[in-house]
Structures are given as C-alpha cells and as structure tokens.
Scaffold this motif. Sequence first.
Motif, PDB file in Angstrom:
ATOM      1  N   ARG A  51       0.845  -1.201   0.000  1.00 61.84           N
ATOM      2  CA  ARG A  51       0.000   0.000   0.000  1.00 61.84           C
ATOM      3  C   ARG A  51       0.874   1.241   0.000  1.00 61.84           C
ATOM      4  NH1 ARG A  51      -5.102  -1.856   3.906  1.00 61.84           N
ATOM      5  NH2 ARG A  51      -5.992  -3.211   2.315  1.00 61.84           N
ATOM      6  N   TRP A  52       0.511   2.188  -0.824  1.00 65.08           N
ATOM      7  CA  TRP A  52       1.137   3.491  -0.947  1.00 65.08           C
ATOM      8  C   TRP A  52       2.504   3.444  -1.623  1.00 65.08           C
ATOM      9  CZ3 TRP A  52      -0.404   2.134   4.243  1.00 65.08           C
ATOM     10  CH2 TRP A  52      -1.713   2.503   4.508  1.00 65.08           C
ATOM     11  N   ASP A  97      -5.081  -4.617  -4.908  1.00 67.37           N
ATOM     12  CA  ASP A  97      -5.615  -4.245  -3.604  1.00 67.37           C
ATOM     13  C   ASP A  97      -6.811  -3.307  -3.749  1.00 67.37           C
ATOM     14  OD1 ASP A  97      -4.556  -2.192  -0.867  1.00 67.37           O
ATOM     15  OD2 ASP A  97      -5.680  -4.060  -0.774  1.00 67.37           O
ATOM     16  N   ARG A  98      -6.747  -2.398  -4.711  1.00 67.20           N
ATOM     17  CA  ARG A  98      -7.823  -1.409  -4.881  1.00 67.20           C
ATOM     18  C   ARG A  98      -8.936  -1.971  -5.758  1.00 67.20           C
ATOM     19  NH1 ARG A  98      -3.167   1.745  -6.301  1.00 67.20           N
ATOM     20  NH2 ARG A  98      -2.395   2.949  -4.528  1.00 67.20           N
ATOM     21  N   ASP A  99     -10.152  -1.783  -5.380  1.00 64.36           N
ATOM     22  CA  ASP A  99     -11.294  -2.297  -6.138  1.00 64.36           C
ATOM     23  C   ASP A  99     -11.262  -1.848  -7.594  1.00 64.36           C
ATOM     24  OD1 ASP A  99     -13.760  -2.100  -3.428  1.00 64.36           O
ATOM     25  OD2 ASP A  99     -12.233  -3.596  -3.943  1.00 64.36           O
ATOM     26  N   ARG A 100     -10.933  -0.602  -7.850  1.00 62.02           N
ATOM     27  CA  ARG A 100     -11.006  -0.070  -9.210  1.00 62.02           C
ATOM     28  C   ARG A 100      -9.935  -0.658 -10.122  1.00 62.02           C
ATOM     29  NH1 ARG A 100      -8.719   4.148  -6.191  1.00 62.02           N
ATOM     30  NH2 ARG A 100      -6.692   4.877  -6.926  1.00 62.02           N
ATOM     31  N   GLU A 101      -8.942  -1.320  -9.531  1.00 60.73           N
ATOM     32  CA  GLU A 101      -7.884  -1.940 -10.341  1.00 60.73           C
ATOM     33  C   GLU A 101      -8.032  -3.453 -10.391  1.00 60.73           C
ATOM     34  OE1 GLU A 101      -4.457  -0.492  -8.239  1.00 60.73           O
ATOM     35  OE2 GLU A 101      -4.160   1.152  -9.680  1.00 60.73           O
ATOM     36  N   ARG A 102      -9.057  -3.966  -9.794  1.00 57.71           N
ATOM     37  CA  ARG A 102      -9.251  -5.407  -9.664  1.00 57.71           C
ATOM     38  C   ARG A 102      -9.337  -6.068 -11.035  1.00 57.71           C
ATOM     39  NH1 ARG A 102     -11.182  -6.931  -4.746  1.00 57.71           N
ATOM     40  NH2 ARG A 102      -9.819  -5.334  -3.905  1.00 57.71           N
TER      41      ARG A 102
END
Length: 117
Positions: A52-53, A99-104
């Motif tokens: 993350r980050w 990890d991020r929904d929009r990149e799933r």
Amino acid sequence: QVQLVESGGGLVQAGGSLRLTCAASGGTLSDIAMAWFRQAPGKEREFVAAFRWSASNTYYVESVKGRFTISRDFAKNTVYLQMNNLKPEDTAVYYCNADRDRERMDWGQGTQVTVSS
C-alpha cells in the motif's frame, strides 16, 4: 487483459512454511498495488496482505502479522507470499489481485493451502 496464476500451495503440518507465487501475463503489475486474499470453506474471501502506498510499504491482516511476508519481483512480473509458522486456520484457497477495487482484475483459480494439526 491480465491473467493471474497462483501456485505454490500444498499440504503442510502446523508450523510449516510455504511460498506462494502469483505470476501475471498479458500485462504488467508494476503500477498496481497487489495483494493476497484467501477464502476458507464456507467463508467469504478475505484480505491477507498487500503493498500500500509504495512498493516498500506492506500491510497485513492481524492474524498473519509476523508470519507472512508479501514481496514482488518487478522484472518477473510476479508477487510472492512467504508463509511461515502456518496454522490450521490458515487453510484456504489463496488468490492474488489488485488491492484497490477499481484496479481489480479477473480472479485466477487460486492455490489451495491446507494446514494439518
């Protein structure tokens, strides 16, 4: 379309170790914060570990802290999950994804981890 393939699972005794591999094809993972998830029988899929980050900043669910380590090899387009001191409650099918929904991405088939007591 990126395809994710998980491998490295197996049957181990409690206290044992496994190293899971997530290999990607059809695209690069270099700009994606990757994560590992798992789904135990009869339960919903849950988060396990992620970057993350930044690539050097990792985050873990409390139950695996100190035992699991997420890492990645940008050159090989691969993400790993080193699992030490495995417990029966770690038994699940393990998946990698963004990890991020929009990149799933589409979920792979996962890899089965079974820990015997």
